[in-house]
Design a protein around this motif. Sequence first.
Motif, PDB file in Angstrom:
ATOM      1  N   GLU A 123      -5.706 -26.625  13.348  1.00 57.90           N
ATOM      2  CA  GLU A 123      -4.558 -27.130  12.596  1.00 57.90           C
ATOM      3  C   GLU A 123      -4.057 -26.161  11.527  1.00 57.90           C
ATOM      4  N   MET A 124      -4.479 -24.889  11.644  1.00 53.99           N
ATOM      5  CA  MET A 124      -4.027 -23.873  10.702  1.00 53.99           C
ATOM      6  C   MET A 124      -3.117 -22.888  11.422  1.00 53.99           C
ATOM      7  N   PHE A 125      -2.038 -22.532  10.767  1.00 50.34           N
ATOM      8  CA  PHE A 125      -1.078 -21.561  11.306  1.00 50.34           C
ATOM      9  C   PHE A 125      -1.127 -20.333  10.413  1.00 50.34           C
ATOM     10  N   THR A 126      -1.479 -19.165  11.006  1.00 49.71           N
ATOM     11  CA  THR A 126      -1.685 -17.940  10.231  1.00 49.71           C
ATOM     12  C   THR A 126      -0.801 -16.834  10.754  1.00 49.71           C
ATOM     13  N   VAL A 127      -0.155 -16.126   9.848  1.00 51.26           N
ATOM     14  CA  VAL A 127       0.696 -14.996  10.188  1.00 51.26           C
ATOM     15  C   VAL A 127       0.179 -13.778   9.411  1.00 51.26           C
ATOM     16  N   HIS A 128      -0.038 -12.685  10.136  1.00 49.98           N
ATOM     17  CA  HIS A 128      -0.452 -11.428   9.492  1.00 49.98           C
ATOM     18  C   HIS A 128       0.463 -10.325  10.026  1.00 49.98           C
ATOM     19  N   LEU A 129       1.303  -9.809   9.154  1.00 45.50           N
ATOM     20  CA  LEU A 129       2.299  -8.803   9.538  1.00 45.50           C
ATOM     21  C   LEU A 129       2.063  -7.533   8.737  1.00 45.50           C
ATOM     22  N   LYS A 130       2.064  -6.388   9.432  1.00 48.26           N
ATOM     23  CA  LYS A 130       1.954  -5.085   8.795  1.00 48.26           C
ATOM     24  C   LYS A 130       3.166  -4.248   9.181  1.00 48.26           C
ATOM     25  N   LEU A 131       3.833  -3.685   8.171  1.00 43.10           N
ATOM     26  CA  LEU A 131       5.018  -2.869   8.377  1.00 43.10           C
ATOM     27  C   LEU A 131       4.805  -1.489   7.775  1.00 43.10           C
ATOM     28  N   LEU A 141       0.838  -1.191   0.000  1.00 45.86           N
ATOM     29  CA  LEU A 141       0.000   0.000   0.000  1.00 45.86           C
ATOM     30  C   LEU A 141       0.875   1.244   0.000  1.00 45.86           C
ATOM     31  N   SER A 142       0.256   2.411   0.056  1.00 41.66           N
ATOM     32  CA  SER A 142       1.018   3.660  -0.024  1.00 41.66           C
ATOM     33  C   SER A 142       1.885   3.882   1.204  1.00 41.66           C
ATOM     34  N   GLU A 143       1.417   3.452   2.376  1.00 37.98           N
ATOM     35  CA  GLU A 143       2.154   3.738   3.608  1.00 37.98           C
ATOM     36  C   GLU A 143       2.515   2.492   4.410  1.00 37.98           C
ATOM     37  N   GLU A 144       2.166   1.302   3.923  1.00 33.27           N
ATOM     38  CA  GLU A 144       2.490   0.097   4.665  1.00 33.27           C
ATOM     39  C   GLU A 144       2.597  -1.102   3.731  1.00 33.27           C
ATOM     40  N   VAL A 145       3.264  -2.132   4.248  1.00 34.07           N
ATOM     41  CA  VAL A 145       3.381  -3.413   3.556  1.00 34.07           C
ATOM     42  C   VAL A 145       2.680  -4.450   4.413  1.00 34.07           C
ATOM     43  N   SER A 146       1.721  -5.143   3.831  1.00 30.71           N
ATOM     44  CA  SER A 146       0.949  -6.151   4.551  1.00 30.71           C
ATOM     45  C   SER A 146       1.332  -7.530   4.025  1.00 30.71           C
ATOM     46  N   PHE A 147       1.670  -8.438   4.954  1.00 30.85           N
ATOM     47  CA  PHE A 147       2.097  -9.799   4.601  1.00 30.85           C
ATOM     48  C   PHE A 147       1.170 -10.796   5.273  1.00 30.85           C
ATOM     49  N   PHE A 148       0.702 -11.777   4.490  1.00 25.40           N
ATOM     50  CA  PHE A 148      -0.194 -12.818   5.006  1.00 25.40           C
ATOM     51  C   PHE A 148       0.351 -14.175   4.591  1.00 25.40           C
ATOM     52  N   CYS A 149       0.410 -15.098   5.544  1.00 20.55           N
ATOM     53  CA  CYS A 149       0.888 -16.449   5.265  1.00 20.55           C
ATOM     54  C   CYS A 149       0.058 -17.427   6.092  1.00 20.55           C
ATOM     55  N   GLN A 150      -0.443 -18.477   5.427  1.00 15.50           N
ATOM     56  CA  GLN A 150      -1.285 -19.458   6.123  1.00 15.50           C
ATOM     57  C   GLN A 150      -0.964 -20.857   5.613  1.00 15.50           C
ATOM     58  N   ASN A 151      -0.908 -21.817   6.534  1.00 14.16           N
ATOM     59  CA  ASN A 151      -0.625 -23.201   6.176  1.00 14.16           C
ATOM     60  C   ASN A 151      -1.170 -24.144   7.249  1.00 14.16           C
ATOM     61  N   ARG A 152      -1.400 -25.391   6.841  1.00 13.44           N
ATOM     62  CA  ARG A 152      -1.737 -26.419   7.819  1.00 13.44           C
ATOM     63  C   ARG A 152      -0.489 -26.793   8.611  1.00 13.44           C
TER      64      ARG A 152
END
Length: 367
Positions: free
Chosen positions: A356-364, A306-317
């Motif tokens: 059984e799901m592992f989710t990561v949501h990171l905003k920088l 985005l204009s002012e941030e980077v959003s990262f999403f990762c999901q896996n079993r």
Amino acid sequence: MIRTKNLWIIPLLGWILFISLPLTIMSREPRPDIQLVLLTSVSFWLFFLLYFLLFYFNVLVLIPKLFLKQKYVWFAGIFMGGCLAIYYLQPFENLIFKKFHTQEEPRGHEERFPGPPPRPFGENPPPPPRPASNNGTTVDFVSLVLFVVIWVVAMAVKISEQWRLSEKRVILSEADKAQAELSFFKAQINPHFLFNTLNNIYALAVSNSENTAESILKLSQMMRYITEEAMEDFVPLDDEIACLRNYIDLQKLRLNAKTSVSFEITGSARGVRIAPLILMTFVENAFKYGVSNRNESGIVIRVDILSEEVSFFCQNRVFETNIDLDRKGVGIANTKKRLDFLYSGQHTLAIEKSDEMFTVHLKLSAV
């Protein structure tokens, strides 16, 4: 990062407040121009200079040489000596009040006789009156209060500065530790990943696959990024995404049809910088713990710029049989430390494990 920009505003506002105090006290004088007269007088600025020098002498000499070195008796003795000196010198009384205070004569009563009333004939004159004794000393409370305030504020400023330095040393120590752990982490992951990838490329070469040369190029680019560019605090986001893409493509060489991988990028990464291998840690964990040869699994990776941030999403079993107890969470714990140092107050990290799901949501914040 720790920001010290505009710290000069705080002492400036403090000294403006200090100057306003005697001006406020003298504003009760009947003279309408008393404040302008004070500001243009030498005695007023001598009064200010006295406390200015006291403040910085305390900050630069007394507190570092005595208080911080636990010489409390000497420090307390100098404080008491300063109080006595202010008590006898009376800087506000002598430099400001006596010079600019206006004595108003009482009105409405006029004496009829220029001298004492006449005495009856033959009465002896009374003895001359004794001069009024002036044994009482006027206490300059304004100067004393300002001295105590200056002293306390100087201690607060210096102690706060020492606290910030100590906090910075702790953060730098944690950052050095995190960097050492990152180097150790790369030393562990690179050979393991390298050997597996080389075995996969060998299989491609034996089968005369047309993807052999491309896989070797991707491995070369990725290893160059990890061993050279990733030494900097921040790198172009384009390079980090390219490394992620190469890593994912090489991991796909060992996956069977039971595992699906989705990797999406939205937005423009031009001019955006990011801490290296911040995202790689979570992607590496997804392939390490979210792949099974017997069960259906899926890995979803998305980067939104985005204009002012980077959003990262990762999901896996999560397949428990894949977890190495000796290294569980090492990479993520190290990444959290690096985020706290490099993106202090400028990031949010949410990690969830459910069903059984592992989710990561990171905003920088974009750098």
